[in-house]
Scaffold this active site. Structure first.
Site, PDB file in Angstrom:
ATOM      1  N   ASP A  23      -5.042  15.213 -31.655  1.00 28.20           N
ATOM      2  CA  ASP A  23      -5.299  13.921 -32.303  1.00 28.20           C
ATOM      3  C   ASP A  23      -6.298  14.010 -33.456  1.00 28.20           C
ATOM      4  OD1 ASP A  23      -7.537  14.455 -30.556  1.00 28.20           O
ATOM      5  OD2 ASP A  23      -8.172  12.406 -30.971  1.00 28.20           O
ATOM      6  N   ASP A  47      -4.845  19.409 -26.670  1.00 28.16           N
ATOM      7  CA  ASP A  47      -6.268  19.206 -26.932  1.00 28.16           C
ATOM      8  C   ASP A  47      -6.802  18.304 -25.813  1.00 28.16           C
ATOM      9  OD1 ASP A  47      -8.744  18.551 -28.460  1.00 28.16           O
ATOM     10  OD2 ASP A  47      -7.765  16.601 -28.662  1.00 28.16           O
ATOM     11  N   ASP A 107      -8.117  19.378 -35.119  1.00 27.75           N
ATOM     12  CA  ASP A 107      -6.896  19.932 -34.532  1.00 27.75           C
ATOM     13  C   ASP A 107      -5.874  20.329 -35.601  1.00 27.75           C
ATOM     14  OD1 ASP A 107      -7.841  19.443 -31.944  1.00 27.75           O
ATOM     15  OD2 ASP A 107      -7.004  17.412 -31.938  1.00 27.75           O
TER      16      ASP A 107
END
Ligand code: ADP
Ligand code: MG
Length: 292
Positions: A237, A38, A241
């Protein structure tokens, strides 16, 4: 995997700030082909700061910022917080807004003093057919520097833009290099603009960029890679996600992340040092060798 060997592996991990939940993820590490990171809050620190405020003809940057903080004071997005902080430091206070709407992966919308105001990315401005006042060229420019651009519009017309920069974590470049050196593919996934993401990817040595992915679509992108035959680790995080962490063969949450992300993951890194990602993968491989 025998329980004892897995215990050894997980015990060693803990010494390095790597928590491994179960034996199954260790086995998958053995066949891993790709690592997807990410962007915001994972590869970057997730602490964006306003760098530029530009106004379209006929208005001034202060007015652009005033409208922006009025909309963003109602949002919880990290970009919103950074914009509000900038407004405060310039002595501006938010105006009253009505009919506020958060547009996930796009921006925000509300009425201010009876005028319809819109704030968000280029995609949102196109979608809502805003007159861009030539500012799309400036967006391309700033995005090429790795900055994220937030456009502000009033009554159908873009009045200005705010650029923000979110610095990559110091460990990001080295972590990517180590993963690539061990033969893994490395990719970035983000809701941010393709040009912004590509610029950051270039800085970090990441070749595969999955950008402008809506929050609900991250998991689908992971499954698409799996359908191509890849065995995927996802590192993230944030709350958004979690589905991707669950879909991945190995979900890795970074410790500074949200509880939801940690819950959804197989491996948790206790710090924001991304070199723990290649280390966790190495550790898994070593543990598997002990078992086999
Ligand atoms: P990421 O995957 O990078 O964490 P998000 O899915 O949260 O990103 O958001 C994707 C994009 O949507 C952002 O880069 C931004 O352009 C836009 N966006 C969403 N919410 C807001 C907001 N409140 N203020 C400004 N931009 C926003
Ligand atoms: Mg994030």
């Amino acid at each position: 995997a025998t329980p004892t060997a897995v215990m050894v592996g997980t015990g060693l991990g803990a010494e390095h700030g790597i928590l491994i939940k179960g034996g199954e993820s260790l086995e998958k590490a053995y066949r891993l082909t790709s690592v997807v990171f990410d962007k915001t809050g994972t590869l970057t620190r997730g602490e964006p700061e306003v760098t530029d405020i530009l106004a379209a003809e006929g208005t001034v940057p202060e007015r652009v910022l005033q409208t922006a903080i009025s909309l963003e004071s109602r949002s919880e997005h990290p970009l919103a917080q950074a914009i509000v902080v900038r407004g405060r430091s310039e002595g501006l206070a938010p105006l009253a807004v009505e009919h506020f709407e958060a547009l996930s992966g796009l921006g925000t919308r509300a009425l201010i003093g009876g005028k319809s105001c819109l704030l968000g990315n280029l995609r949102l401005m196109h979608q809502e057919r805003m007159d861009l006042q030539g500012l799309d060229r400036r967006v391309a420019d700033l995005a090429g520097q790795g900055k994220t651009c937030v456009l502000v519009a009033e009554e159908g017309r873009v009045t200005g833009l705010i650029a923000l920069s979110d610095v990559p974590r110091e460990s990001a470049k080295e972590a990517v290099a180590e993963l690539k050196a061990s033969g893994l593919r490395v990719a970035m996934i983000t809701g941010d603009n393709l040009n912004t993401a590509s610029a950051i990817g270039r800085q970090l040595g990441i070749d595969q960029i999955l950008a402008e992915v809506m929050p609900g679509d991250k998991a689908r992108e992971i499954r698409r890679l799996q359908q191509e035959g890849q065995i995927v680790a996802m590192v993230g995080d944030g709350i958004n996600d979690a589905p991707a962490l669950t879909s991945a063969d190995i979900g890795i949450a970074i410790g500074a992340g949200t509880d939801v992300a940690i819950e959804a993951s197989d491996i948790t890194l206790m710090t924001g040092d991304l070199r723990a990602v290649p280390r966790a993968i190495r550790l898994s491989l070593e543990t598997m060798k002990v078992i086999r």
